[in-house]
Scaffold this active site. Structure first.
Site, PDB file in Angstrom:
ATOM      1  CE1 TYR A 142      40.765 -40.588  79.874  1.00  0.00           C
ATOM      2  CE2 TYR A 142      41.167 -39.796  82.099  1.00  0.00           C
ATOM      3  CZ  TYR A 142      41.512 -39.823  80.764  1.00  0.00           C
ATOM      4  OH  TYR A 142      42.587 -39.095  80.314  1.00  0.00           O
ATOM      5  CG  ASP A 161      41.553 -46.213  87.538  1.00  0.00           C
ATOM      6  OD1 ASP A 161      41.960 -45.519  88.496  1.00  0.00           O
ATOM      7  OD2 ASP A 161      41.540 -45.820  86.359  1.00  0.00           O
ATOM      8  CE  LYS A 174      41.410 -37.878  89.159  1.00  0.00           C
ATOM      9  NZ  LYS A 174      41.138 -36.833  88.235  1.00  0.00           N
TER      10      LYS A 174
HETATM   11  C1  LIG Z   1      39.675 -43.230  87.350  1.00  0.00           C
HETATM   12  C2  LIG Z   1      40.792 -42.520  86.685  1.00  0.00           C
HETATM   13  N1  LIG Z   1      41.863 -43.213  86.289  1.00  0.00           N
HETATM   14  C3  LIG Z   1      42.914 -42.629  85.700  1.00  0.00           C
HETATM   15  C4  LIG Z   1      42.923 -41.268  85.468  1.00  0.00           C
HETATM   16  C5  LIG Z   1      44.087 -40.625  84.825  1.00  0.00           C
HETATM   17  O1  LIG Z   1      44.770 -39.835  85.749  1.00  0.00           O
HETATM   18  P1  LIG Z   1      45.694 -38.620  85.264  1.00  0.00           P
HETATM   19  O2  LIG Z   1      44.783 -37.592  84.705  1.00  0.00           O
HETATM   20  O3  LIG Z   1      46.386 -38.201  86.525  1.00  0.00           O
HETATM   21  O4  LIG Z   1      46.634 -39.180  84.258  1.00  0.00           O
HETATM   22  C6  LIG Z   1      41.832 -40.499  85.861  1.00  0.00           C
HETATM   23  C7  LIG Z   1      41.798 -39.049  85.618  1.00  0.00           C
HETATM   24  O5  LIG Z   1      40.859 -38.359  85.837  1.00  0.00           O
HETATM   25  C8  LIG Z   1      40.734 -41.132  86.494  1.00  0.00           C
HETATM   26  O6  LIG Z   1      39.648 -40.458  86.864  1.00  0.00           O
END
Ligand SMILES: Cc1ncc(COP(=O)(O)O)c(C=O)c1O
Length: 423
Positions: free
Chosen positions: A144, A239, A267
């Site tokens: 994700y 990511d 985060k």
């Molecule tokens: C690996 C990863 N990338 C991107 C995101 C997206 O972040 P946000 O929810 O702050 O938009 C998340 C959210 O959980 C994530 O776990």
């Protein structure tokens, strides 16, 4: 367990907010119940509106590596708030946090702060496309990367609960340049690069997948991604929105000793406030406006409150903290495996430091198909029983569990006792 107040508030929420929530997984749809409504949190404990108390293994989905309301984060935030919450102009705090991250994360020489992980990943892709002058993006099933259009096919986290593989409202043209491959599958990567390598702008990957439960990369997976992207002149994007400052101070790239071209963070670097960031070497980052021609902006980006919370959080992290978290992680893993064994249930608990997954399965989980073949139906019942016994877990089998520095050995033993109690 009393839940009248939670129910009352959730009914009210549902009248004015779709599904009663501002982010889908919070709705407890995967576990067929209504969510508890949270009133407060301190350390490893959260309390709901009915006065029930839980040991929290969600940690706001990752940011709270120090636990709830950590005194040094609260102090930093209060000091920042008193000086003014936002200026939409530069502050020294941005320099301080940027410098700390540059020093910590091997691939980052320059960084741009944004307001969420989603903003970080979508901006990283724009940058990769501009740099390579190519369009195709490779991503992996069950990973994700936030809710931007180009990522929402066969995606993990809340998207994994949807009936359709692609979200409604996304034009074919937007997603047509996104190719989704199975995680940990070297063959499919070779195949696609052989066929389309010269058109691939970037490969984006969670170096440790945390949005289909936790899945660790098999040996060679990340190495091969690095090798093949280099060979074809494509950009490798890690990511690390979850893994950054979670699995160690420099992120998963430090553990696996792989240097991506662009790293996305979020985060933990915001200490519980809305922050994201993306960074890479000078050559690539200088393409971002106003230095270069890749446009990306944000009214509240780098705002002093979030920067202060992030700084206070990172200042609490060091090798000793990560080694303590590793010990606690190993303890939880061992204890849970044994506890389930005593109940004649085989589980897999993939883990890296303080993040771990839980799959009801006799065999190793390496990709999304393995996740789907685990006993997902067990999870609903398990989640509800844990909740009733004071253990707050993510309300979906497609998420990661987190321990913070505030979780004690007693908290972990209570998790195990809750499993025994709930036979
Ligand atoms: C690996 C990863 N990338 C991107 C995101 C997206 O972040 P946000 O929810 O702050 O938009 C998340 C959210 O959980 C994530 O776990």
């Amino acid at each position: 367990m009393k839940n009248n107040r939670s129910k009352e508030i959730f009914d009210r929420l549902k009248k004015s907010i779709p599904g009663g929530v501002n982010s889908p997984v919070r709705a407890f749809k995967s576990v067929n119940s209504d969510p508890i409504v949270i009133k407060s949190g301190k350390g490893s404990i959260i309390k709901d509106e009915d006065g029930n108390q839980y040991i929290d293994f969600v940690g706001s989905w990752g940011p709270l590596i120090l636990g709830h309301a950590h005194p040094s984060v609260i102090k930093a935030v209060l000091e920042a708030v008193e000086k003014g919450v936002s200026f939409g102009a530069s502050t020294e705090l941005e320099a301080e946090l940027a410098e700390m991250i540059v020093k910590a994360v091997p691939s980052i020489e320059m960084i741009r702060f944004v307001n969420s992980g989603t903003e970080a990943t979508m901006s990283a892709v724009r940058l990769a496309r501009a740099y390579t002058k190519r369009d195709i993006i490779i991503k992996f099933e069950g990973c994700y990367h936030g809710h931007a259009d180009l990522f929402l096919s066969k995606s993990g986290s809340g998207m994994a609960e949807m009936d359709e593989p692609v979200s409604a409202g996304i034009p074919d043209s937007t997603i047509s340049e996104t190719i989704t491959l199975p995680y940990n599958d070297l063959e499919s990567i070779e195949r696609i690069f052989n066929k389309k390598g010269n058109k691939i702008a970037a490969v984006i990957v969670e170096p440790i997948a945390g949005n289909m439960g936790v899945i660790l990369p098999i040996p060679d997976f990340l190495e091969r991604l690095r090798g093949i992207t280099e060979e074809y002149g494509s950009i490798l994007i890690f990511d690390e929105v979850i893994t950054g400052f979670r699995v160690n101070y420099g992120g998963a790239q430090k553990i696996y000793n792989i240097c991506p071209d662009i790293t996305c963070l979020g985060k933990i670097i915001g200490g519980g406030f809305p922050v994201g960031a993306y960074g890479g070497n000078h050559d690539i980052m200088k393409m971002i406006a106003p230095q270069g021609s890749v446009y990306q902006a944000g009214t509240l980006s780098g705002n002093p409150v979030a920067m202060s919370a992030g700084l206070a959080t990172l200042k609490n992290l060091n090798n000793k903290v990560y080694s303590d978290l590793e010990n606690r992680g190993a303890y939880v893993e061992g204890l849970l495996i044994n506890t389930f064994k005593e109940e004649n249930i085989t589980v897999q608990i993939p883990r890296c430091g303080s993040m771990f997954g839980l799959f009801f399965s006799p065999s190793t989980i390496n990709n999304w198909n393995d996740v789907l073949s685990s006993k997902l139906e067990f999870f609903k019942d398990f989640h509800l029983k844990m909740l009733k016994n004071g253990i707050y877990l993510p309300p979906s089998p497609f998420e990661s569990y987190f321990i913070s520095t505030s979780h004690t050995i007693e908290d972990i033993i209570k998790f195990s006792s809750a499993i025994k109690k709930s036979k």
